[in-house]
Write a protein that holds these residues in place. Structure first.
Motif, PDB file in Angstrom:
ATOM      1  N   CYS A  57      42.159  30.385  44.003  1.00 13.84           N
ATOM      2  CA  CYS A  57      42.835  31.606  43.579  1.00 13.84           C
ATOM      3  C   CYS A  57      43.128  32.465  44.804  1.00 13.84           C
ATOM      4  O   CYS A  57      42.238  32.725  45.606  1.00 13.84           O
ATOM      5  CB  CYS A  57      41.942  32.366  42.602  1.00 13.84           C
ATOM      6  SG  CYS A  57      42.499  34.042  42.282  1.00 13.84           S
ATOM      7  N   GLY A  59      43.731  35.541  44.823  1.00 13.75           N
ATOM      8  CA  GLY A  59      43.191  36.888  44.631  1.00 13.75           C
ATOM      9  C   GLY A  59      41.731  37.000  45.027  1.00 13.75           C
ATOM     10  O   GLY A  59      41.339  37.881  45.789  1.00 13.75           O
ATOM     11  N   CYS A  60      40.890  36.089  44.520  1.00 13.80           N
ATOM     12  CA  CYS A  60      39.457  36.229  44.744  1.00 13.80           C
ATOM     13  C   CYS A  60      38.839  35.014  45.407  1.00 13.80           C
ATOM     14  O   CYS A  60      37.672  35.016  45.755  1.00 13.80           O
ATOM     15  CB  CYS A  60      38.753  36.509  43.408  1.00 13.80           C
ATOM     16  SG  CYS A  60      38.861  35.124  42.265  1.00 13.80           S
ATOM     17  N   CYS A  71      43.624  33.076  36.669  1.00 13.99           N
ATOM     18  CA  CYS A  71      42.297  32.944  37.254  1.00 13.99           C
ATOM     19  C   CYS A  71      41.279  33.444  36.245  1.00 13.99           C
ATOM     20  O   CYS A  71      41.448  34.508  35.662  1.00 13.99           O
ATOM     21  CB  CYS A  71      42.209  33.747  38.544  1.00 13.99           C
ATOM     22  SG  CYS A  71      40.541  33.784  39.225  1.00 13.99           S
ATOM     23  N   CYS A  74      39.359  36.824  38.165  1.00 13.35           N
ATOM     24  CA  CYS A  74      40.024  38.100  38.435  1.00 13.35           C
ATOM     25  C   CYS A  74      41.304  38.278  37.634  1.00 13.35           C
ATOM     26  O   CYS A  74      41.896  39.348  37.662  1.00 13.35           O
ATOM     27  CB  CYS A  74      40.289  38.256  39.933  1.00 13.35           C
ATOM     28  SG  CYS A  74      41.505  37.086  40.555  1.00 13.35           S
ATOM     29  N   THR A  76      44.237  36.938  38.100  1.00 15.01           N
ATOM     30  CA  THR A  76      45.479  36.784  38.844  1.00 15.01           C
ATOM     31  C   THR A  76      46.325  35.682  38.222  1.00 15.01           C
ATOM     32  O   THR A  76      45.813  34.629  37.864  1.00 15.01           O
ATOM     33  CB  THR A  76      45.179  36.425  40.321  1.00 15.01           C
ATOM     34  OG1 THR A  76      44.385  37.438  40.901  1.00 15.01           O
ATOM     35  CG2 THR A  76      46.461  36.239  41.126  1.00 15.01           C
TER      36      THR A  76
HETATM   37 ZN   LIG Z   1      40.879  35.066  41.117  1.00 18.29          ZN
END
Ligand SMILES: [Zn+2]
Length: 94
Positions: A57, A59-60, A71, A74, A76
């Motif tokens: 991911c 994002g995280c 995800c 998070c 995303t």
């Molecule tokens: Zn994520």
């Protein structure tokens, strides 16, 4: 009595199939024993998480299965990635 023998055969087959796919022998043994035909089919069709292609991911950084659109940590939205991470099973073989 014959039913028990049939159920046991299916349970055994389901357990072996589950084990081959990297899952628990006993879980599939019980499922296939309770639902002889369906349980075995489920074990055969079961997708092994460990053989799944994964990606990270953006994002995280969580490793998620390739087919996930969101995800799970998070939330995303995930584009179809250009780079996929090899399945865990392939990485373990090394
Ligand atoms: Zn994520």
């Amino acid at each position: 009595m014959p039913y028990l023998i049939i159920a046991f055969s299916f349970a055994l087959a389901g357990g072996i199939v589950g084990k081959i796919k990297g899952s628990s022998f006993w879980i599939w043994f019980i499922i296939s024993g309770v639902l002889p035909v369906l349980g075995l089919l489920a074990a055969i069709l079961y997708r092994s998480e460990r053989n799944e292609v994964r990606r990270q991911c953006p994002g995280c950084g969580k490793i998620v299965p390739l087919y996930d659109a969101l995800c799970t940590r998070c939330g995303t939205e995930l584009e179809f990635p250009e780079v996929a991470i090899e399945p865990e099973s392939a990485a373990l073989r090394r």
